[in-house]
Design an enzyme around this catalytic site. Structure first.
Site, mmCIF file in Angstrom:
data_model
loop_
_atom_site.group_PDB
_atom_site.id
_atom_site.type_symbol
_atom_site.label_atom_id
_atom_site.label_comp_id
_atom_site.label_asym_id
_atom_site.label_seq_id
_atom_site.Cartn_x
_atom_site.Cartn_y
_atom_site.Cartn_z
ATOM 1 N N THR A 87 31.670 37.239 29.684
ATOM 2 C CA THR A 87 31.862 38.262 30.708
ATOM 3 C C THR A 87 31.116 37.846 31.970
ATOM 4 O OG1 THR A 87 31.293 40.528 31.379
ATOM 5 C CG2 THR A 87 29.979 39.562 29.627
ATOM 6 N N ILE A 88 31.719 38.069 33.128
ATOM 7 C CA ILE A 88 31.034 37.705 34.367
ATOM 8 C C ILE A 88 29.844 38.619 34.634
ATOM 9 C CG2 ILE A 88 33.173 36.798 35.360
ATOM 10 C CD1 ILE A 88 33.158 39.267 37.239
ATOM 11 N N ASP A 89 29.789 39.771 33.955
ATOM 12 C CA ASP A 89 28.741 40.759 34.232
ATOM 13 C C ASP A 89 27.371 40.340 33.708
ATOM 14 O OD1 ASP A 89 30.783 42.345 35.295
ATOM 15 O OD2 ASP A 89 31.186 43.257 33.344
ATOM 16 N N GLY A 132 30.249 43.441 38.670
ATOM 17 C CA GLY A 132 29.103 43.483 37.772
ATOM 18 C C GLY A 132 29.117 44.687 36.854
ATOM 19 N N SER A 183 22.659 37.752 62.249
ATOM 20 C CA SER A 183 23.509 38.527 61.345
ATOM 21 C C SER A 183 22.629 39.245 60.331
ATOM 22 C CB SER A 183 24.487 37.604 60.628
ATOM 23 O OG SER A 183 23.785 36.635 59.865
ATOM 24 N N ILE A 220 38.502 38.057 42.897
ATOM 25 C CA ILE A 220 38.314 36.637 43.190
ATOM 26 C C ILE A 220 37.189 36.066 42.329
ATOM 27 C CG2 ILE A 220 36.683 37.019 45.080
ATOM 28 C CD1 ILE A 220 37.820 34.607 46.486
#
Length: 293
Positions: A87-89, A132, A183, A220
């Site tokens: 899992t990307i989380d 997330g 910025s 993405i």
């Protein structure tokens, strides 16, 4: 899914077929959420499929939802079950990193580096929302990697002090804008700020007369070719899963902790909170890091 007969008859050609996919993102297994698994009838149907095909062991790569489904299957089926954290989380207890997390961080970082170029050119304030689920692992990793001026995540924000967080953010932006033309990058974890990035943008304008731009990275972060760290981790865990089956392990999740293969019960993997490393939070707030921004 493994049967004793199938495991003993795996050919070199079959292994080569899998090997060609190691460089690809996503899942060529076409696995996804299954609404039927949300009820008992669907779980029993899945178990009947396992019985029908004489499956001895089931290896599931996924996150919290996948492992809850694996636990449900275990109630009606007595085969071995092994979970691999994918899992990307990065929110599963029992491992330092999950499969896919490093790639998601890399993808988000590269995207935000491009956003910083635009922000620097026009001295703009940018709000970038990252994924997330309900953890801040991506937010903090990406925020530090990109040198973000502010990171808002579950570890350093609470709705009770919402107005205080907003006031402090406005003061920080104004202070930096007075100090130098530059910025200002805000990394925002999804599912955190009431109303999301659009609501934060509106508050900055109404309360602080600060204009800002929004970029929601979204899905993405879930695609793209894996970085080498993920490819290696997936390979190591895949090998470990087969060895665990041969050793008669059951109802566990495999993961790497401090470079050592560890075994965690599925129940603990999904029920124990895995917070963002305290050192990352300290690094973001340190005076030296603030000086470098």
């Amino acid at each position: 899914m493994i049967t004793t007969r199938a495991f003993s008859s795996i050919s070199y050609a079959q292994l080569r077929l899998v090997n060609t996919h190691i460089k690809n993102g996503g899942t060529f297994l076409k696995s996804a959420r299954c609404p039927q698994m949300m009820n008992e009838i669907g779980v029993k149907q899945a178990c009947n499929t396992l019985f029908k095909h004489d499956i001895d062991a089931l290896i599931v790569i996924g996150g919290v939802g996948s492992f809850h489904g694996l636990q449900a299957i275990k109630r009606y089926w007595q085969g071995q079950v092994i979970g691999l954290p994918g899992t990307i989380d990065n929110d599963l207890f029992g491992c330092d990193k999950t499969i896919g997390f490093a790639t998601a961080v890399h993808t988000a970082t590269r995207a935000i580096d491009k956003i910083r170029d635009t922000a620097n050119a026009f001295d703009r304030v940018f709000i970038v929302e990252v994924m997330g689920r309900h953890s801040g692992h991506i937010a903090f990793q990406v925020g530090l990697s990109c040198g973000a001026e502010s990171i808002f995540s579950f570890e350093n924000y609470d709705s009770v002090h919402h107005e205080i967080h907003l006031r402090e953010l406005i003061e920080q932006i104004r202070r930096q804008q007075k100090k130098r033309d530059a910025s200002y990058l805000i990394i925002l974890a999804e599912n955190l700020w009431p109303g999301g990035a659009s609501a934060l943008k509106a508050k900055l304008e109404s309360k602080g007369q600060i204009e800002s731009a929004i970029c929601i990275l979204g899905h993405i972060q879930r695609g793209g070719d894996p970085v080498s760290e993920d490819s290696v981790l997936a390979t190591q865990l895949g090998l470990g899963a087969v060895e665990s089956i041969l050793s008669n392990d059951d109802n566990i999740m495999l993961g790497y902790r401090t470079n050592q293969l560890s075994k965690t019960s599925l129940k603990e993997a999904v029920s124990i909170n895995k917070p963002v490393d305290e050192s990352l939070r300290i690094a973001h707030k340190s005076q030296l890091t603030d000086y470098l921004k």
